[in-house]
Design a protein around this motif. Sequence first.
Motif, PDB file in Angstrom:
ATOM      1  N   GLU A  31       1.817   4.495 -17.040  1.00 14.61           N
ATOM      2  CA  GLU A  31       0.584   3.739 -17.278  1.00 14.61           C
ATOM      3  C   GLU A  31       0.698   2.331 -16.696  1.00 14.61           C
ATOM      4  N   GLU A  32       1.854   1.739 -16.918  1.00 11.39           N
ATOM      5  CA  GLU A  32       2.086   0.384 -16.418  1.00 11.39           C
ATOM      6  C   GLU A  32       2.157   0.381 -14.883  1.00 11.39           C
ATOM      7  N   ALA A  33       2.814   1.424 -14.334  1.00 10.36           N
ATOM      8  CA  ALA A  33       2.953   1.530 -12.877  1.00 10.36           C
ATOM      9  C   ALA A  33       1.593   1.607 -12.191  1.00 10.36           C
ATOM     10  N   MET A  34       0.632   2.210 -12.860  1.00  7.59           N
ATOM     11  CA  MET A  34      -0.718   2.360 -12.302  1.00  7.59           C
ATOM     12  C   MET A  34      -1.486   1.039 -12.229  1.00  7.59           C
ATOM     13  N   LYS A  35      -1.089   0.068 -13.042  1.00 14.27           N
ATOM     14  CA  LYS A  35      -1.843  -1.194 -13.094  1.00 14.27           C
ATOM     15  C   LYS A  35      -1.746  -1.945 -11.774  1.00 14.27           C
ATOM     16  N   PRO A  36      -2.879  -2.478 -11.308  1.00 13.18           N
ATOM     17  CA  PRO A  36      -2.834  -3.241 -10.061  1.00 13.18           C
ATOM     18  C   PRO A  36      -1.887  -4.425 -10.211  1.00 13.18           C
ATOM     19  N   GLY A  37      -1.040  -4.636  -9.235  1.00 16.58           N
ATOM     20  CA  GLY A  37      -0.137  -5.780  -9.260  1.00 16.58           C
ATOM     21  C   GLY A  37       1.248  -5.464  -9.777  1.00 16.58           C
ATOM     22  N   TYR A  38       1.405  -4.320 -10.450  1.00 14.96           N
ATOM     23  CA  TYR A  38       2.730  -3.980 -10.953  1.00 14.96           C
ATOM     24  C   TYR A  38       3.588  -3.392  -9.838  1.00 14.96           C
ATOM     25  N   SER A  39       4.750  -3.998  -9.632  1.00 19.91           N
ATOM     26  CA  SER A  39       5.636  -3.484  -8.589  1.00 19.91           C
ATOM     27  C   SER A  39       7.084  -3.822  -8.880  1.00 19.91           C
ATOM     28  N   THR A  40       7.973  -2.907  -8.539  1.00 18.75           N
ATOM     29  CA  THR A  40       9.402  -3.179  -8.668  1.00 18.75           C
ATOM     30  C   THR A  40      10.043  -3.333  -7.286  1.00 18.75           C
ATOM     31  N   ALA A  41       9.192  -3.466  -6.269  1.00 19.76           N
ATOM     32  CA  ALA A  41       9.700  -3.530  -4.892  1.00 19.76           C
ATOM     33  C   ALA A  41      10.554  -4.772  -4.663  1.00 19.76           C
ATOM     34  N   SER A  42      11.573  -4.617  -3.805  1.00 20.20           N
ATOM     35  CA  SER A  42      12.483  -5.723  -3.496  1.00 20.20           C
ATOM     36  C   SER A  42      11.832  -6.710  -2.532  1.00 20.20           C
ATOM     37  N   GLU A  43      12.494  -7.847  -2.413  1.00 18.21           N
ATOM     38  CA  GLU A  43      12.008  -8.882  -1.499  1.00 18.21           C
ATOM     39  C   GLU A  43      11.931  -8.356  -0.063  1.00 18.21           C
ATOM     40  N   GLU A  44      12.931  -7.558   0.292  1.00 19.43           N
ATOM     41  CA  GLU A  44      13.001  -6.979   1.631  1.00 19.43           C
ATOM     42  C   GLU A  44      11.764  -6.126   1.932  1.00 19.43           C
ATOM     43  N   ILE A  45      11.365  -5.350   0.925  1.00 23.81           N
ATOM     44  CA  ILE A  45      10.184  -4.494   1.074  1.00 23.81           C
ATOM     45  C   ILE A  45       8.925  -5.353   1.191  1.00 23.81           C
ATOM     46  N   ARG A  46       8.894  -6.415   0.402  1.00 22.65           N
ATOM     47  CA  ARG A  46       7.715  -7.293   0.443  1.00 22.65           C
ATOM     48  C   ARG A  46       7.536  -7.923   1.808  1.00 22.65           C
ATOM     49  N   GLU A  47       8.663  -8.225   2.442  1.00 26.29           N
ATOM     50  CA  GLU A  47       8.583  -8.823   3.772  1.00 26.29           C
ATOM     51  C   GLU A  47       7.960  -7.880   4.793  1.00 26.29           C
ATOM     52  N   LEU A  48       8.049  -6.590   4.513  1.00 28.91           N
ATOM     53  CA  LEU A  48       7.425  -5.607   5.406  1.00 28.91           C
ATOM     54  C   LEU A  48       5.927  -5.462   5.127  1.00 28.91           C
ATOM     55  N   GLY A  49       5.460  -6.144   4.093  1.00 26.12           N
ATOM     56  CA  GLY A  49       4.029  -6.076   3.782  1.00 26.12           C
ATOM     57  C   GLY A  49       3.698  -5.086   2.682  1.00 26.12           C
ATOM     58  N   PHE A  50       4.756  -4.492   2.080  1.00 24.24           N
ATOM     59  CA  PHE A  50       4.518  -3.557   0.980  1.00 24.24           C
ATOM     60  C   PHE A  50       4.933  -4.205  -0.338  1.00 24.24           C
ATOM     61  N   GLY A  51       4.757  -3.456  -1.423  1.00 23.22           N
ATOM     62  CA  GLY A  51       5.204  -3.969  -2.706  1.00 23.22           C
ATOM     63  C   GLY A  51       4.244  -4.937  -3.361  1.00 23.22           C
ATOM     64  N   ALA A  52       2.959  -4.798  -3.062  1.00 23.17           N
ATOM     65  CA  ALA A  52       1.954  -5.642  -3.725  1.00 23.17           C
ATOM     66  C   ALA A  52       1.533  -5.027  -5.050  1.00 23.17           C
ATOM     67  N   GLY A  53       2.044  -3.833  -5.320  1.00 23.73           N
ATOM     68  CA  GLY A  53       1.686  -3.171  -6.580  1.00 23.73           C
ATOM     69  C   GLY A  53       0.258  -2.655  -6.596  1.00 23.73           C
ATOM     70  N   MET A  54      -0.302  -2.412  -5.420  1.00 21.31           N
ATOM     71  CA  MET A  54      -1.690  -1.956  -5.329  1.00 21.31           C
ATOM     72  C   MET A  54      -1.799  -0.475  -4.951  1.00 21.31           C
ATOM     73  N   GLY A  55      -0.663   0.137  -4.629  1.00 21.72           N
ATOM     74  CA  GLY A  55      -0.684   1.482  -4.059  1.00 21.72           C
ATOM     75  C   GLY A  55      -1.321   2.528  -4.959  1.00 21.72           C
ATOM     76  N   LEU A  56      -0.799   2.686  -6.160  1.00 26.30           N
ATOM     77  CA  LEU A  56      -1.313   3.714  -7.067  1.00 26.30           C
ATOM     78  C   LEU A  56      -2.765   3.426  -7.437  1.00 26.30           C
ATOM     79  N   PHE A  57      -3.076   2.154  -7.590  1.00 23.80           N
ATOM     80  CA  PHE A  57      -4.449   1.756  -7.890  1.00 23.80           C
ATOM     81  C   PHE A  57      -5.374   2.136  -6.732  1.00 23.80           C
ATOM     82  N   ASN A  58      -4.920   1.876  -5.507  1.00 27.91           N
ATOM     83  CA  ASN A  58      -5.684   2.275  -4.315  1.00 27.91           C
ATOM     84  C   ASN A  58      -5.952   3.770  -4.301  1.00 27.91           C
ATOM     85  N   ILE A  59      -4.906   4.510  -4.602  1.00 25.56           N
ATOM     86  CA  ILE A  59      -5.037   5.969  -4.602  1.00 25.56           C
ATOM     87  C   ILE A  59      -6.119   6.388  -5.583  1.00 25.56           C
TER      88      ILE A  59
END
Lengths: 121, 337
Positions: free
Chosen positions: B269-297
């Motif tokens: 339930e928490e993972a589905m919330k917009p903005g929630y992410s456990t992505a690393s800094e490295e992933i964020r630098e690639l433009g991912f890990g905004a915590g919007m993925g599941l919400f987008n889906i």
Amino acid sequence: MKISELIDQTQGKLLTRESCMDPDRMIKGGCSADLMSDVLAYIQPNAVLLTGLVNPQVVRTAQMADVAAIVFVRGKIPPAETIQLAEEVQIPLISSPFGMYELSGRLHQNGLPSLENAIED
Amino acid sequence: MRDLNFNDQPPRFKGKVITDQLAGSITRVEELAYIIRIDEVMTQKLITISPNASMSDVADLMREKHISGVLVTKDEDLVGLVSTEDLIKCLINGELSAPVDKYMSTALVTLNSFDFLTEALKTFARTGLGRLPVLDENKKLVGILTKGDVTYGILRALEHDYHEEEVRRYRASHLFEDIESDRTSLILRYVIKHYDFMHGGSASSNIKKALLRLGANPQLARRVGIAVYEAEMNLIIHTDHGGSIHVEIEPHQIAIYAWDDGPGIANTEEAMKPGYSTASEEIRELGFGAGMGLFNISRCVDEMKLESELGKGTQLTMKVFLKKDEMVGEGYQTEKE
Ligand SMILES: Nc1ncnc2c1ncn2[C@@H]1O[C@H](COP(=O)(O)OP(=O)(O)O)[C@@H](O)[C@H]1O
Ligand SMILES: [Mg+2]
């Protein structure tokens, strides 16, 4: 706006081959983003994407979201993989010397509206 | 469609050596002129006349065949060309009974059959002539080339490019009609590797392409493409060993399953919330890990189910129901279950 005009307006350089795009495709607006999920969530079809990210995932993201062209800000040049993928999926890549803010302003002023709305639910 | 005017050689290539950089800016039409050989588009049916024939024979031939020039051959060798201009000169002199070789031009510009169209275009531009005889390696006359032949040849090649995708699309869109069963579906399977950013998104790309070929409208293909792409990136980013994606396409619905064998999600339930992410800094630098993925889906699909057990794995099910006008497989009608 056609791609040739976009290159003019951004004082940009086309990084992909001319044969790897449809020169008549119309660009209907723009969207600036560095987060791929933002692009996927908020961009509308046929927009130009202004971004500082240069990895191949930018192209994949653009492909999924029906982006018409990608402009890299601040003179950034992507790696060869990014260019190759873009040519494969027929999305032109442009490198512009301007920063994101300046570039957005210029394009907006020259008739490209924001295509950054939420997707229809 | 691009300008197909070939009366002049593109000036930016004039006298230039084609460097890699220049080659990069060659458009498809120009590219074709570098790929297509002259003997692929020339006219092979030749109308010729002997040098001993009379100029009145030339006049008859031109009238009969509606042509403005006749090649003159002797023992199959090209020896000259008579044009309407030569004929007019002859008429002014009142010498219709004179032999052809008295009036024909012998200073001939010819093309090589094995050269590419660019050579022909250059020669047309340089000489201002509209038709040129074509000789083979042994200097034997094998055909004649006009500017019209060049344009037609290029148009045909462009049409071929265009046609290939059209044909594929047509075939695919009839798939569901051509195969009879009580319930037909097409299943696409993809294996997604952990941290494979190089190929990340290629499954989604192929799925989107498949849907378009099956006749799905672009909005639908886009919605599905975005949802699958977010799911694919989650398998690449958040799993231990990657995972799998299966897409089951039916005329009335598309079901997408993405699953993996770990690490699982503690609180879906928490993972589905917009903005929630456990992505690393490295992933964020690639433009991912905004915590919007599941919400987008959830916004792209009609039905979504996220199930997960920590240490076991995660299963994501997405469904898109198709309205009548969106149905894949052209013209296919089926009752919704
Ligand atoms: N397949 C998965 N396995 C484990 N965790 C996942 C998986 N998919 C999503 N998650 C978790 O859910 C969070 C939210 O996912 P998402 O909304 O796609 O945002 P993001 O990928 O940007 O972090 C992720 O940060 C991750 O913690
Ligand atoms: Mg995600």
